[in-house]
Motif scaffolding. Structure first.
Motif, short mmCIF file in Angstrom:
data_model
loop_
_atom_site.label_atom_id
_atom_site.label_comp_id
_atom_site.label_asym_id
_atom_site.label_seq_id
_atom_site.Cartn_x
_atom_site.Cartn_y
_atom_site.Cartn_z
N SER A 26 44.51 96.18 90.10
CA SER A 26 44.59 95.67 92.31
C SER A 26 44.07 94.34 92.29
CB SER A 26 44.89 96.84 92.82
OG SER A 26 43.56 96.84 93.25
N ASP A 27 42.77 94.31 91.83
CA ASP A 27 41.36 93.40 92.48
C ASP A 27 41.05 93.29 90.78
OD1 ASP A 27 38.97 91.55 93.77
OD2 ASP A 27 38.17 94.00 94.22
N PRO A 28 40.84 93.13 89.84
CA PRO A 28 40.19 92.94 88.45
C PRO A 28 38.94 91.39 88.98
CG PRO A 28 42.50 92.08 88.46
CD PRO A 28 42.06 92.03 89.88
N ASP A 29 38.23 91.97 87.61
CA ASP A 29 37.44 90.48 87.34
C ASP A 29 37.20 89.98 85.71
OD1 ASP A 29 35.94 92.31 86.48
OD2 ASP A 29 33.96 91.87 87.67
N ILE A 59 45.94 94.35 82.29
CA ILE A 59 44.30 94.35 83.36
C ILE A 59 45.58 92.96 83.29
CG2 ILE A 59 42.55 93.80 84.50
CD1 ILE A 59 41.60 96.47 83.66
N ARG A 60 45.71 91.67 84.85
CA ARG A 60 45.11 90.70 84.02
C ARG A 60 45.24 89.86 85.70
NH1 ARG A 60 50.62 92.85 83.66
NH2 ARG A 60 51.57 93.86 81.88
N THR A 109 55.55 96.24 92.94
CA THR A 109 54.07 95.55 93.67
C THR A 109 54.49 94.58 94.06
OG1 THR A 109 53.64 94.78 91.51
CG2 THR A 109 53.02 96.70 90.96
N ASP A 110 53.36 94.14 94.95
CA ASP A 110 53.09 92.71 94.62
C ASP A 110 52.77 91.43 93.90
OD1 ASP A 110 50.37 92.69 95.25
OD2 ASP A 110 50.58 92.67 96.83
N ARG A 111 52.22 92.13 92.99
CA ARG A 111 51.52 91.58 91.17
C ARG A 111 52.86 90.35 90.17
NH1 ARG A 111 49.23 96.19 90.70
NH2 ARG A 111 49.72 96.43 89.12
#
Length: 317
Positions: free
Chosen positions: A94-97, A124-125, A203-205
């Motif tokens: 949800s909050d990746p680097d 993970i994107r 999700t909202d992604r």
């Protein structure tokens, strides 16, 4: 890879223990320095693979005054490599680097069993990166779509970053096999879809399908982790023709069958993930030749290596 806060805690603990002669500070310091060097090697390899994967879109690499590493995009956007946060698997999605995205090594080649539910390489994107490369919104993505004509129907795929060329190469090799192999044909067609500007379910992604960089092949009720049990998914995975996976991976696609949250009909164009596995999957931790495995005969790759070494030209302690 350890995050900054954990490294600080580790060093503090070592210092405290050394005061009471519980540990040999010199030996532990050697271990910490070694770990730090290994982390820097991995950072360099991650960044090199991202730069190689998106050569038209990444223009520079910068080290900020506070020690943060940023990729500089053609638009001027900056993308942070490591935000220094310790995260749960869900938080990494949800909050990746960039580090979160690159850290799990995708397993190239044949597998015989489902991955652990927490192991999802490529799931993970970084949306700032995807929007920069493939399009900021629906209309922009649609302008970037190519139509690929195949024996089993038409496919819409993003032309940017050679994504549509990669899918065409896949189909040019895969369709002749499907015409002589019933098991491959059954898994290949009819296609379930490519471009579809939508969010990932629940999700909202945005889905990678929203960028036109993913294809779902022929549907089976046991393909998806939310549709079937792990036992059913395992049986489906074992029967899936390895030739399909090999041809997609050769062309820089990852397979959702190698996610713990399995998505067996799903293939996604992710050259940075495949390159990390292809060039550095055997774990090279040599700080002097950290790029061993990469195609260093390529002049552009040489320039990336030089730039990365310049940015990382600082002492461990």
């Amino acid at each position: 890879m350890e995050k900054t806060v954990l490294r600080v805690v580790l060093i503090s603990c070592i210092a405290t223990l050394s005061l009471f002669n519980i540990v040999d500070i010199q030996n532990l310091r050697t271990l910490v320095v070694s770990d730090k060097k290994e982390n820097i090697v991995k950072m360099k390899q991650h960044i090199l693979c991202i730069m190689m994967a998106y050569p038209e879109y990444i223009t520079d690499l910068k080290l900020s005054e506070n020690g943060n590493i940023y990729l500089i995009m053609k638009s001027g956007r900056k993308i942070l490599y490591d935000d220094g946060k310790s995260k749960s698997p869900e938080e990494k999605i949800s909050d990746p680097d960039l580090e979160d995205m690159m850290e799990p090594i995708y397993p190239l080649g044949k597998i015989d069993k489902l991955m652990d539910s927490s192991f999802n390489p490529g799931r993970i994107r970084i949306y700032t990166l995807l929007k920069e490369v493939y399009g900021e919104g629906k209309k922009e993505v649609e302008k970037n779509l190519d139509n690929i004509n195949t024996y089993y129907g038409h496919l819409q795929f993003n032309r940017n970053n050679n994504a549509s060329l990669a899918l065409k190469s896949v189909m040019d090799e895969l369709i002749p096999l499907a015409q002589s192999r019933a098991d491959i044909k059954a898994c290949l067609a009819p296609y379930s879809g490519t471009f579809n500007y939508r969010n990932i379910s629940g999700t909202d992604r945005l889905s990678p399908h929203a960028f036109g960089i993913a294809i779902d092949l022929a549907y089976n009720e046991n393909d998806y982790w939310q549709w079937s049990s792990r036992k059913q998914g395992q049986e489906r995975l074992k029967s899936y023709p390895k030739e399909i996976v090999e041809i997609f991976e050769k062309n820089n696609f990852i397979w959702g069958g190698k996610w713990g949250h399995f998505d067996i009909l799903h293939f996604e164009y992710r050259p940075e993930i495949i390159m990390m596995s292809r060039f550095f999957g055997n774990k090279n931790n040599n700080p002097d030749f950290w790029y061993d495995g990469a195609p260093i005969e390529n002049d552009q790759v040489k320039s990336y290596i030089k730039k990365i070494d310049e940015v990382f030209d600082f002492k461990i302690f």
